[in-house]
Design a protein around this motif. Sequence first.
Motif, PDB file in Angstrom:
ATOM      1  N   THR A 236      24.188   9.893   0.572  1.00 45.44           N
ATOM      2  CA  THR A 236      22.791   9.747   0.975  1.00 45.44           C
ATOM      3  C   THR A 236      22.187   8.522   0.303  1.00 45.44           C
ATOM      4  N   SER A 237      21.039   8.101   0.825  1.00 45.44           N
ATOM      5  CA  SER A 237      20.330   6.967   0.234  1.00 45.44           C
ATOM      6  C   SER A 237      19.826   7.305  -1.160  1.00 45.44           C
ATOM      7  N   LEU A 238      19.566   8.574  -1.425  1.00 41.26           N
ATOM      8  CA  LEU A 238      19.126   8.969  -2.768  1.00 41.26           C
ATOM      9  C   LEU A 238      20.266   8.818  -3.769  1.00 41.26           C
ATOM     10  N   GLU A 239      21.463   9.225  -3.394  1.00 38.22           N
ATOM     11  CA  GLU A 239      22.605   9.139  -4.307  1.00 38.22           C
ATOM     12  C   GLU A 239      22.916   7.703  -4.703  1.00 38.22           C
ATOM     13  N   SER A 240      22.615   6.741  -3.828  1.00 39.66           N
ATOM     14  CA  SER A 240      22.935   5.337  -4.115  1.00 39.66           C
ATOM     15  C   SER A 240      21.829   4.617  -4.877  1.00 39.66           C
ATOM     16  N   LEU A 241      20.712   5.304  -5.123  1.00 43.04           N
ATOM     17  CA  LEU A 241      19.581   4.708  -5.826  1.00 43.04           C
ATOM     18  C   LEU A 241      19.907   4.603  -7.314  1.00 43.04           C
ATOM     19  N   ASP A 242      19.679   3.443  -7.895  1.00 42.14           N
ATOM     20  CA  ASP A 242      20.054   3.238  -9.292  1.00 42.14           C
ATOM     21  C   ASP A 242      19.368   4.212 -10.247  1.00 42.14           C
ATOM     22  N   ALA A 243      18.098   4.512  -9.993  1.00 39.71           N
ATOM     23  CA  ALA A 243      17.402   5.459 -10.866  1.00 39.71           C
ATOM     24  C   ALA A 243      18.056   6.834 -10.807  1.00 39.71           C
ATOM     25  N   GLN A 244      18.529   7.219  -9.626  1.00 37.59           N
ATOM     26  CA  GLN A 244      19.208   8.501  -9.481  1.00 37.59           C
ATOM     27  C   GLN A 244      20.596   8.465 -10.113  1.00 37.59           C
ATOM     28  N   ILE A 245      21.302   7.347  -9.960  1.00 43.98           N
ATOM     29  CA  ILE A 245      22.627   7.200 -10.582  1.00 43.98           C
ATOM     30  C   ILE A 245      22.524   7.345 -12.097  1.00 43.98           C
ATOM     31  N   LEU A 246      21.534   6.681 -12.683  1.00 40.96           N
ATOM     32  CA  LEU A 246      21.358   6.767 -14.139  1.00 40.96           C
ATOM     33  C   LEU A 246      21.068   8.201 -14.560  1.00 40.96           C
ATOM     34  N   TYR A 247      20.251   8.880 -13.769  1.00 36.97           N
ATOM     35  CA  TYR A 247      19.932  10.273 -14.084  1.00 36.97           C
ATOM     36  C   TYR A 247      21.175  11.155 -13.990  1.00 36.97           C
TER      37      TYR A 247
ATOM     38  N   PHE B 250      28.941   8.307 -27.763  1.00 34.78           N
ATOM     39  CA  PHE B 250      28.101   8.073 -26.591  1.00 34.78           C
ATOM     40  C   PHE B 250      28.684   6.955 -25.734  1.00 34.78           C
ATOM     41  N   ILE B 251      29.050   5.836 -26.357  1.00 30.82           N
ATOM     42  CA  ILE B 251      29.614   4.712 -25.612  1.00 30.82           C
ATOM     43  C   ILE B 251      30.945   5.098 -24.970  1.00 30.82           C
ATOM     44  N   HIS B 252      31.738   5.904 -25.684  1.00 33.81           N
ATOM     45  CA  HIS B 252      33.009   6.363 -25.120  1.00 33.81           C
ATOM     46  C   HIS B 252      32.787   7.180 -23.850  1.00 33.81           C
ATOM     47  N   LYS B 253      31.805   8.041 -23.862  1.00 34.28           N
ATOM     48  CA  LYS B 253      31.505   8.846 -22.669  1.00 34.28           C
ATOM     49  C   LYS B 253      30.989   7.963 -21.536  1.00 34.28           C
ATOM     50  N   LEU B 254      30.174   6.966 -21.878  1.00 31.68           N
ATOM     51  CA  LEU B 254      29.685   6.035 -20.860  1.00 31.68           C
ATOM     52  C   LEU B 254      30.838   5.275 -20.210  1.00 31.68           C
ATOM     53  N   ASN B 255      31.846   4.978 -20.988  1.00 31.54           N
ATOM     54  CA  ASN B 255      32.955   4.156 -20.514  1.00 31.54           C
ATOM     55  C   ASN B 255      33.736   4.819 -19.377  1.00 31.54           C
ATOM     56  N   SER B 256      33.638   6.116 -19.252  1.00 32.06           N
ATOM     57  CA  SER B 256      34.338   6.793 -18.159  1.00 32.06           C
ATOM     58  C   SER B 256      33.660   6.560 -16.809  1.00 32.06           C
ATOM     59  N   VAL B 257      32.397   6.132 -16.850  1.00 28.54           N
ATOM     60  CA  VAL B 257      31.632   5.925 -15.617  1.00 28.54           C
ATOM     61  C   VAL B 257      31.322   4.448 -15.385  1.00 28.54           C
ATOM     62  N   PHE B 258      31.180   3.683 -16.473  1.00 32.28           N
ATOM     63  CA  PHE B 258      30.759   2.295 -16.376  1.00 32.28           C
ATOM     64  C   PHE B 258      31.776   1.357 -17.027  1.00 32.28           C
ATOM     65  N   ILE B 259      31.862   0.159 -16.497  1.00 30.52           N
ATOM     66  CA  ILE B 259      32.547  -0.936 -17.189  1.00 30.52           C
ATOM     67  C   ILE B 259      31.531  -1.516 -18.167  1.00 30.52           C
TER      68      ILE B 259
ATOM     69  N   LEU C 258      28.664   0.122 -12.755  1.00 31.65           N
ATOM     70  CA  LEU C 258      29.198   1.369 -12.234  1.00 31.65           C
ATOM     71  C   LEU C 258      30.620   1.154 -11.700  1.00 31.65           C
ATOM     72  N   ARG C 259      31.538   1.990 -12.140  1.00 34.70           N
ATOM     73  CA  ARG C 259      32.925   1.868 -11.689  1.00 34.70           C
ATOM     74  C   ARG C 259      33.023   2.196 -10.197  1.00 34.70           C
ATOM     75  N   SER C 260      33.961   1.539  -9.523  1.00 34.65           N
ATOM     76  CA  SER C 260      34.059   1.628  -8.062  1.00 34.65           C
ATOM     77  C   SER C 260      34.297   3.052  -7.584  1.00 34.65           C
ATOM     78  N   GLU C 261      34.993   3.855  -8.375  1.00 38.46           N
ATOM     79  CA  GLU C 261      35.294   5.220  -7.936  1.00 38.46           C
ATOM     80  C   GLU C 261      34.048   6.114  -7.894  1.00 38.46           C
ATOM     81  N   PHE C 262      32.937   5.619  -8.464  1.00 39.80           N
ATOM     82  CA  PHE C 262      31.687   6.379  -8.427  1.00 39.80           C
ATOM     83  C   PHE C 262      30.712   5.816  -7.386  1.00 39.80           C
TER      84      PHE C 262
END
Length: 406
Positions: free
Chosen positions: A311-322, A263-272, A302-306
């Motif tokens: 849209t304002s929805l895409e930048s919302l943290d709750a939406q990013i986590l989802y 799980f942590i390995h998969k997270l690492n591709s998106v997050f520092i 969140l890594r810079s490439e993501f």
Amino acid sequence: MAKIVPFKAVRPTRDKVSLVSCRSFEEYTTAELAAQLDFNPLSFLHVLKPAYTNQEKVSSEKRYRQVHQKYQDFKAENILVKDKIPAIYIHKIVTKTQSFTGLIVGTSIADYCNDVIKKHEDTIDFRVQLLKDYMKYSEFNTEPVLMTYPDNKDIENWIINRTQNLADFEFSTTKKEINYFWKIEDPKEISWIQTIFENIGALYIADGHHRSEASKQLLEENDNPENKAKNFLLSYLIPENNIKIYEYNRLIKDLNGLQKNDFIHKLNSVFIIENKDQQPFQPSEKHQFGMYLDNEFYSLILRSEFCDFNTSLESLDAQILYQTVLFPLLGINDLRNDERIEYISGKHSILELKQTIDEGEFEVGFILFPSTINEIKALADANLIMPPKSTYIEPKFRSGIIVYEL
């Protein structure tokens, strides 16, 4: 142009208001509720849930008619009295950490339909139907829709000046909150404040989307055109800089079949990711997340490439986590109804989240940074909808302080 109107409120008398007002029915534990109903005959809880011990044994319509009758009993006993002159009202709530001051008025359902009153949350049909039926048969509303308006110095200075006068009532609650209430019935003052709101482009619903939609549907069913009260929503208007927005943190019951390291390995591709061990991590800005897993806290950035959002929805943290974790990794598609996810408001300490997970029912928790009023407005302006449980917003209004008759 936002239309506001005065109305003849039904209110507790000054000597009884502290005993009448109550929190939302659902906020009481069973013991608290029993104590209130057994030992405080003036509590508005008696109106909200008459004969509460056998509520499931009667139909919804009959329960709501019982509410109406109990409300009429309170009026007949002069516990509640209707104002003789239409007015607007200033209400101030002082908590241990903050104060909120707003205007209680009627707002136009036509404005709601025409997007002058803007929305940012979706509604659930059955909840709207329940609220509509409740208001239809009880014939009143005592829970204002919380709306925000742009900060306005003229309104601010006027409120400061008017609240120097002796309040119509002042009382403390068992939650150590102080409530103040002023009635404004001077037609010239009301006209002046109405003109200011006519020049305000839009109002934004902060809390009360289901009640707003229910009121709209109730108006559509109105079989008495002479009843103008149904054209308006009971509303609490508060400046944007005076609301408090908390995040809703997420608790997840399992890792969807993944092992911790995978799980942590998969997270690492998106997050520092940084392991904080036993040091609780509270995000300090957008696109940071805290995580508690297997007795350890982590920071997720969140890594810079993501961070390229359209849209304002895409930048919302709750939406990013989802979009990056809850759906693709943990298999949670329906944020509202999936039994594997629960929510805890940011009013609660991170240590409470930790304790809940340590007790064993949940495996992982995510801590978010709270949304801002500007994010809420951007979503509403773009007709976009926040994910469920994105915000917990204060102030919360007590029932029974003011009643709007329908």
